[in-house]
Design a protein around this motif. Structure first.
Motif, PDB file in Angstrom:
ATOM      1  N   SER A 153       0.711  -1.116  -0.241  1.00  0.00           N
ATOM      2  CA  SER A 153       0.299  -0.441   0.229  1.00  0.00           C
ATOM      3  C   SER A 153       0.986   1.248   0.245  1.00  0.00           C
ATOM      4  CB  SER A 153      -1.130   0.092   1.461  1.00  0.00           C
ATOM      5  OG  SER A 153      -0.056  -0.091   2.274  1.00  0.00           O
ATOM      6  N   LYS A 154       2.254   1.070   0.026  1.00  0.00           N
ATOM      7  CA  LYS A 154       3.000   1.925   0.253  1.00  0.00           C
ATOM      8  C   LYS A 154       4.106   2.537  -0.803  1.00  0.00           C
ATOM      9  CE  LYS A 154       1.851   3.507   4.812  1.00  0.00           C
ATOM     10  NZ  LYS A 154       1.250   4.731   5.074  1.00  0.00           N
ATOM     11  N   TYR A 155       3.752   1.831  -2.214  1.00  0.00           N
ATOM     12  CA  TYR A 155       4.003   1.429  -3.380  1.00  0.00           C
ATOM     13  C   TYR A 155       3.005   1.838  -4.393  1.00  0.00           C
ATOM     14  CZ  TYR A 155       7.693  -0.363  -1.122  1.00  0.00           C
ATOM     15  OH  TYR A 155       8.958  -0.890  -0.594  1.00  0.00           O
ATOM     16  N   ALA A 156       3.919   2.924  -5.209  1.00  0.00           N
ATOM     17  CA  ALA A 156       2.907   3.348  -6.461  1.00  0.00           C
ATOM     18  C   ALA A 156       3.735   1.601  -7.185  1.00  0.00           C
ATOM     19  CB  ALA A 156       4.391   4.339  -7.197  1.00  0.00           C
ATOM     20  N   MET A 157       2.090   1.408  -8.431  1.00  0.00           N
ATOM     21  CA  MET A 157       2.715  -0.211  -9.058  1.00  0.00           C
ATOM     22  C   MET A 157       2.794   1.010 -10.425  1.00  0.00           C
ATOM     23  SD  MET A 157       3.354  -1.874  -7.136  1.00  0.00           S
ATOM     24  CE  MET A 157       3.015  -3.534  -7.779  1.00  0.00           C
ATOM     25  N   GLY A 158       2.801   0.342 -11.221  1.00  0.00           N
ATOM     26  CA  GLY A 158       2.883   0.630 -12.827  1.00  0.00           C
ATOM     27  C   GLY A 158       3.832  -0.801 -13.682  1.00  0.00           C
ATOM     28  N   TRP A 159       2.936  -0.891 -15.096  1.00  0.00           N
ATOM     29  CA  TRP A 159       2.647  -1.520 -15.590  1.00  0.00           C
ATOM     30  C   TRP A 159       4.200  -0.758 -17.628  1.00  0.00           C
ATOM     31  CZ3 TRP A 159       1.329  -6.285 -15.519  1.00  0.00           C
ATOM     32  CH2 TRP A 159       0.945  -6.651 -14.795  1.00  0.00           C
ATOM     33  N   PHE A 160       5.416  -1.208 -17.527  1.00  0.00           N
ATOM     34  CA  PHE A 160       5.835  -1.465 -18.253  1.00  0.00           C
ATOM     35  C   PHE A 160       5.365  -3.074 -19.452  1.00  0.00           C
ATOM     36  CE2 PHE A 160       7.944   2.685 -16.449  1.00  0.00           C
ATOM     37  CZ  PHE A 160       7.765   2.360 -15.883  1.00  0.00           C
ATOM     38  N   ARG A 161       5.888  -2.168 -20.882  1.00  0.00           N
ATOM     39  CA  ARG A 161       5.907  -3.500 -22.161  1.00  0.00           C
ATOM     40  C   ARG A 161       7.310  -2.760 -22.930  1.00  0.00           C
ATOM     41  NH1 ARG A 161       0.597  -1.931 -25.500  1.00  0.00           N
ATOM     42  NH2 ARG A 161       1.390   0.280 -26.777  1.00  0.00           N
ATOM     43  N   GLN A 162       7.342  -3.921 -22.632  1.00  0.00           N
ATOM     44  CA  GLN A 162       9.045  -4.305 -24.301  1.00  0.00           C
ATOM     45  C   GLN A 162       8.867  -5.311 -25.178  1.00  0.00           C
ATOM     46  OE1 GLN A 162      12.588  -5.313 -22.395  1.00  0.00           O
ATOM     47  NE2 GLN A 162      13.761  -4.330 -23.741  1.00  0.00           N
ATOM     48  N   LYS A 167      12.880  -3.252 -29.085  1.00  0.00           N
ATOM     49  CA  LYS A 167      12.271  -1.972 -28.747  1.00  0.00           C
ATOM     50  C   LYS A 167      13.244  -1.954 -26.698  1.00  0.00           C
ATOM     51  CE  LYS A 167       9.148  -1.616 -32.147  1.00  0.00           C
ATOM     52  NZ  LYS A 167       7.309  -0.714 -32.865  1.00  0.00           N
ATOM     53  N   GLU A 168      13.113  -1.041 -26.731  1.00  0.00           N
ATOM     54  CA  GLU A 168      12.873  -0.033 -25.707  1.00  0.00           C
ATOM     55  C   GLU A 168      11.982  -0.755 -25.118  1.00  0.00           C
ATOM     56  OE1 GLU A 168      16.689   3.129 -26.061  1.00  0.00           O
ATOM     57  OE2 GLU A 168      14.506   3.304 -25.259  1.00  0.00           O
ATOM     58  N   ARG A 169      12.407  -0.741 -23.281  1.00  0.00           N
ATOM     59  CA  ARG A 169      11.424  -0.785 -22.630  1.00  0.00           C
ATOM     60  C   ARG A 169       9.984   0.746 -22.248  1.00  0.00           C
ATOM     61  NH1 ARG A 169      12.177  -3.829 -16.784  1.00  0.00           N
ATOM     62  NH2 ARG A 169      13.639  -2.304 -17.108  1.00  0.00           N
ATOM     63  N   ASP A 170       9.131   0.565 -22.350  1.00  0.00           N
ATOM     64  CA  ASP A 170       7.827   1.594 -23.046  1.00  0.00           C
ATOM     65  C   ASP A 170       7.387   1.389 -20.753  1.00  0.00           C
ATOM     66  OD1 ASP A 170       7.688   1.439 -26.576  1.00  0.00           O
ATOM     67  OD2 ASP A 170       9.336   2.932 -24.909  1.00  0.00           O
ATOM     68  N   PHE A 171       7.253   3.040 -20.234  1.00  0.00           N
ATOM     69  CA  PHE A 171       5.840   2.761 -19.902  1.00  0.00           C
ATOM     70  C   PHE A 171       4.555   2.208 -20.565  1.00  0.00           C
ATOM     71  CE2 PHE A 171       3.392   4.785 -15.896  1.00  0.00           C
ATOM     72  CZ  PHE A 171       2.374   5.466 -17.634  1.00  0.00           C
ATOM     73  N   VAL A 172       3.486   2.027 -19.689  1.00  0.00           N
ATOM     74  CA  VAL A 172       1.997   1.676 -20.071  1.00  0.00           C
ATOM     75  C   VAL A 172       1.124   2.620 -19.284  1.00  0.00           C
ATOM     76  CG1 VAL A 172       0.363  -0.084 -20.199  1.00  0.00           C
ATOM     77  CG2 VAL A 172       2.780  -0.165 -20.743  1.00  0.00           C
ATOM     78  N   ALA A 173       0.727   2.148 -17.770  1.00  0.00           N
ATOM     79  CA  ALA A 173       0.510   2.807 -16.680  1.00  0.00           C
ATOM     80  C   ALA A 173       1.074   2.807 -15.355  1.00  0.00           C
ATOM     81  CB  ALA A 173      -0.944   2.022 -17.241  1.00  0.00           C
ATOM     82  N   THR A 174       0.321   4.075 -14.265  1.00  0.00           N
ATOM     83  CA  THR A 174       0.858   3.443 -12.738  1.00  0.00           C
ATOM     84  C   THR A 174      -0.388   4.158 -12.163  1.00  0.00           C
ATOM     85  OG1 THR A 174       2.334   4.580 -11.360  1.00  0.00           O
ATOM     86  CG2 THR A 174       1.781   5.777 -13.236  1.00  0.00           C
ATOM     87  N   ILE A 175      -0.400   3.343 -11.238  1.00  0.00           N
ATOM     88  CA  ILE A 175      -1.624   3.845 -10.003  1.00  0.00           C
ATOM     89  C   ILE A 175      -0.360   4.592  -8.579  1.00  0.00           C
ATOM     90  CG2 ILE A 175      -1.345   1.541  -9.405  1.00  0.00           C
ATOM     91  CD1 ILE A 175      -4.349   2.258  -8.543  1.00  0.00           C
ATOM     92  N   ALA A 176      -1.215   5.485  -8.058  1.00  0.00           N
ATOM     93  CA  ALA A 176      -0.078   6.117  -6.823  1.00  0.00           C
ATOM     94  C   ALA A 176      -0.866   5.375  -6.188  1.00  0.00           C
ATOM     95  CB  ALA A 176      -1.103   7.309  -6.884  1.00  0.00           C
TER      96      ALA A 176
END
Length: 124
Positions: free
Chosen positions: A30-39, A43-52
């Motif tokens: 509960s104290k971490y923002a969580m994100g999704w990335f894709r590669q 290609k380089e790894r790209d940001f997809v989405a994040t939640i605070a």
């Protein structure tokens, strides 16, 4: 030892949907923002989405906004990525990651823990 384990990847046709899950262990989720990335291959790894972690704000890459939804279940230490209207260009290995940053971190270098990834393949 912190672990992030993704699941839910697979092969679907264009226009289909998938729901990715990422289960976290050995961290105060509960104290971490969580994100999704894709590669994608080559290609380089790209940001997809994040939640605070505070307030639950979300942020999406332009390429997925309106089609993908990130959510979290703090009681079960799990973050989800609902992916709708999938396109062949969404084909990639999808990774979840955890960040101690406040807000909606979008830079992969803000994330300190990573999962092993799950393959998503969209057929045309």
């Amino acid at each position: 030892q912190v672990q992030l384990v993704e699941s839910g990847g697979g092969l679907v046709q264009t226009g289909g949907s998938l729901r990715l899950s990422c289960a976290a262990s050995e961290l105060t989720f509960s104290k971490y923002a969580m994100g999704w990335f894709r590669q994608a291959p080559g290609k380089e790894r790209d940001f997809v989405a994040t939640i605070a972690w505070l307030g639950g704000s979300t942020y999406y890459a332009g390429s997925v906004k309106g089609r993908f939804t990130i959510s979290r279940d703090n009681a079960n230490n799990t973050v989800y990525l609902q992916m709708n209207s999938l396109k062949p260009e969404d084909t990639a290995v999808y990774y979840c990651a955890a960040s101690r940053r406040i807000g909606v971190p979008k830079d992969q270098y803000d994330y300190i823990y990573w999962g092993q990834g799950t393959q998503v393949t969209i057929s045309s």
